[in-house]
Design an enzyme around this catalytic site. Sequence first.
Site, PDB file in Angstrom:
ATOM      1  N   SER A   1       0.926  -1.279  -0.069  1.00  0.00           N
ATOM      2  CA  SER A   1       0.318   0.300  -0.221  1.00  0.00           C
ATOM      3  C   SER A   1       0.891   1.016  -0.088  1.00  0.00           C
ATOM      4  CB  SER A   1      -0.479  -0.140   1.852  1.00  0.00           C
ATOM      5  OG  SER A   1      -1.071   1.515   1.157  1.00  0.00           O
TER       6      SER A   1
ATOM      7  N   MET B   1     -11.555  -5.263   4.598  1.00  0.00           N
ATOM      8  CA  MET B   1     -10.630  -4.663   5.654  1.00  0.00           C
ATOM      9  C   MET B   1     -10.362  -5.297   7.393  1.00  0.00           C
ATOM     10  SD  MET B   1     -10.157  -1.840   3.955  1.00  0.00           S
ATOM     11  CE  MET B   1      -9.530  -1.461   5.287  1.00  0.00           C
TER      12      MET B   1
ATOM     13  N   ASP C   1      -6.828  -6.850   4.062  1.00  0.00           N
ATOM     14  CA  ASP C   1      -5.960  -5.112   4.122  1.00  0.00           C
ATOM     15  C   ASP C   1      -5.786  -4.365   5.744  1.00  0.00           C
ATOM     16  OD1 ASP C   1      -5.009  -2.223   2.950  1.00  0.00           O
ATOM     17  OD2 ASP C   1      -7.046  -1.991   2.455  1.00  0.00           O
TER      18      ASP C   1
ATOM     19  N   HIS D   1      -1.180  -1.426  -4.197  1.00  0.00           N
ATOM     20  CA  HIS D   1      -2.513  -0.936  -3.662  1.00  0.00           C
ATOM     21  C   HIS D   1      -2.540   0.566  -3.531  1.00  0.00           C
ATOM     22  CE1 HIS D   1      -5.921  -1.816  -1.682  1.00  0.00           C
ATOM     23  NE2 HIS D   1      -5.655  -1.046  -0.606  1.00  0.00           N
TER      24      HIS D   1
ATOM     25  N   SER E   1       2.422  -0.302   5.675  1.00  0.00           N
ATOM     26  CA  SER E   1       4.092  -0.766   7.503  1.00  0.00           C
ATOM     27  C   SER E   1       5.097  -1.215   6.489  1.00  0.00           C
ATOM     28  CB  SER E   1       3.098   0.072   8.247  1.00  0.00           C
ATOM     29  OG  SER E   1       2.254  -0.733   8.433  1.00  0.00           O
TER      30      SER E   1
ATOM     31  N   HIS F   1      -8.070   1.224  -4.430  1.00  0.00           N
ATOM     32  CA  HIS F   1      -8.859   1.018  -3.121  1.00  0.00           C
ATOM     33  C   HIS F   1      -9.635   2.580  -3.346  1.00  0.00           C
ATOM     34  CE1 HIS F   1      -9.341  -0.230   1.648  1.00  0.00           C
ATOM     35  NE2 HIS F   1     -11.015   0.509   1.033  1.00  0.00           N
TER      36      HIS F   1
ATOM     37  N   MET G   1     -12.236   5.152  -0.959  1.00  0.00           N
ATOM     38  CA  MET G   1     -12.325   5.296   0.399  1.00  0.00           C
ATOM     39  C   MET G   1     -12.999   6.269  -0.292  1.00  0.00           C
ATOM     40  SD  MET G   1      -9.049   3.776   2.648  1.00  0.00           S
ATOM     41  CE  MET G   1      -8.308   3.560   0.877  1.00  0.00           C
TER      42      MET G   1
ATOM     43  N   GLY H   1      -9.010   4.664   6.981  1.00  0.00           N
ATOM     44  CA  GLY H   1      -8.521   5.724   7.228  1.00  0.00           C
ATOM     45  C   GLY H   1      -7.090   6.347   7.154  1.00  0.00           C
ATOM     46  N   PHE H   2      -6.392   5.063   8.118  1.00  0.00           N
ATOM     47  CA  PHE H   2      -4.926   4.649   8.204  1.00  0.00           C
ATOM     48  C   PHE H   2      -4.227   3.724   8.181  1.00  0.00           C
ATOM     49  CE2 PHE H   2      -7.592   8.118  10.253  1.00  0.00           C
ATOM     50  CZ  PHE H   2      -7.318   8.939  10.532  1.00  0.00           C
ATOM     51  N   GLY H   3      -2.849   4.249   7.942  1.00  0.00           N
ATOM     52  CA  GLY H   3      -1.783   2.778   7.921  1.00  0.00           C
ATOM     53  C   GLY H   3      -1.384   2.381   9.036  1.00  0.00           C
TER      54      GLY H   3
ATOM     55  N   GLY I   1      -2.688  -3.824   8.882  1.00  0.00           N
ATOM     56  CA  GLY I   1      -1.925  -5.121  10.311  1.00  0.00           C
ATOM     57  C   GLY I   1      -1.707  -5.928   9.943  1.00  0.00           C
TER      58      GLY I   1
ATOM     59  N   ASP J   1      -4.766   3.753  -2.424  1.00  0.00           N
ATOM     60  CA  ASP J   1      -5.497   4.127  -1.677  1.00  0.00           C
ATOM     61  C   ASP J   1      -5.828   5.681  -1.636  1.00  0.00           C
ATOM     62  OD1 ASP J   1      -5.985   1.494   0.782  1.00  0.00           O
ATOM     63  OD2 ASP J   1      -3.652   2.448   0.599  1.00  0.00           O
TER      64      ASP J   1
ATOM     65  N   MET K   1      -8.665   8.671  -0.476  1.00  0.00           N
ATOM     66  CA  MET K   1      -9.548   9.460   0.591  1.00  0.00           C
ATOM     67  C   MET K   1      -9.801  10.508   0.380  1.00  0.00           C
ATOM     68  SD  MET K   1      -7.084   6.951   3.540  1.00  0.00           S
ATOM     69  CE  MET K   1      -6.204   5.540   3.365  1.00  0.00           C
TER      70      MET K   1
END
Length: 225
Positions: free
Chosen positions: A8, A138, A176, A33, A199, A67, A69, A143-145, A178, A35, A37
Site C-alpha cells: 500500500s 478490511m 487489507d 495498492h 507499513s 481502493h 474510500m 483511514g490510516f496505515g 495490519g 488508497d 481517501m
Amino acid sequence: MKPLIAPSILSADFARLGEDVSAVLDAGADIIHFDVMDNHFVPNLTIGPMICKSLRDFGIQAPIDVHLMVEPVDNIIPDFAGAGANYITFHPEASRHVHRTIGMIHDNGCKAGLVFNPATPLDWLEHVLEDLDIILLMSVNPGFGGQKFIDSSLSKLETVRKLIDQSGKEIRLEIDGGVKVDNIKNIAAAGADTFVAGSAIFGSLDYSATIAKMKAEIKAARTGS
Ligand code: DX5
Ligand code: ZN
C-alpha cells in the site's frame, strides 16, 4: 490462485513516489495498492487519479489496485480507468446503486471489487458475488496505515473463502490492514490470496527481505508446513 503481495503506497515516500514504487516492485511486489481517501467517507485525505497517471507516466507497469474510500463513487471511476487503474474496489455503503457501480467499473475496462469494513455484513454478496473479480476485507477500520490487525477478520475470511469456492468463480480474496510477516501465515491459512501491506513493507529497511519472508510464510500456510 497465485498469491499476490500488494504494497500500500499510503506508507510510501510521497516526495519520491515513482522511485519508491519501482523499488518495491523490484523487491518482488506483485501489484500496487493505491488508497484513495476523501476526508468524508474516511477521516483522511490522500491521492487521486492524477497521481495514478503520474505513476504510469513514470513507467510503472505493474497492475494498480485502486481502493476507493470516497463518497460518492461513480464519477471518479472513469477518471481512474483513464489514469491506468486495473482493479477498482469500493465500499458498498458509499454507493447508492452497488450493482450499477460494479457495472460501471467493468464498462470502463477494469476489474471490480467490493470492500467490507470490519463491521460491514457480507449480505451484499448474496446478489453480486458472481459479478465481482475481487473481494476485499478490511482488517482495520479504513483511514490510516499502521493500525493493528483485527482478529475477527480471520473468521470473516474463512466465510468468504467458502462462498468463493462454492461459486466456482475466479474471484480474488484480498485482505487489507495490519498485515505483517508474523501474521500473514494465519491470514493465508484463512483463505486470503491477495495481501495488502503498507507499513510492514515500506517501514522495513529491506523491502526484498520483507517480501521474501511474507511469500515464504504464505507458502508455508499453503503446504501446511
Ligand atoms: C487503510 C488502507 C490500507 C493501509 C494499510 O485504510 O486501506 O491500505 O494502507 O496499511 P497497513 O498495512 O500499515 O495496516
Ligand atoms: Zn487499502
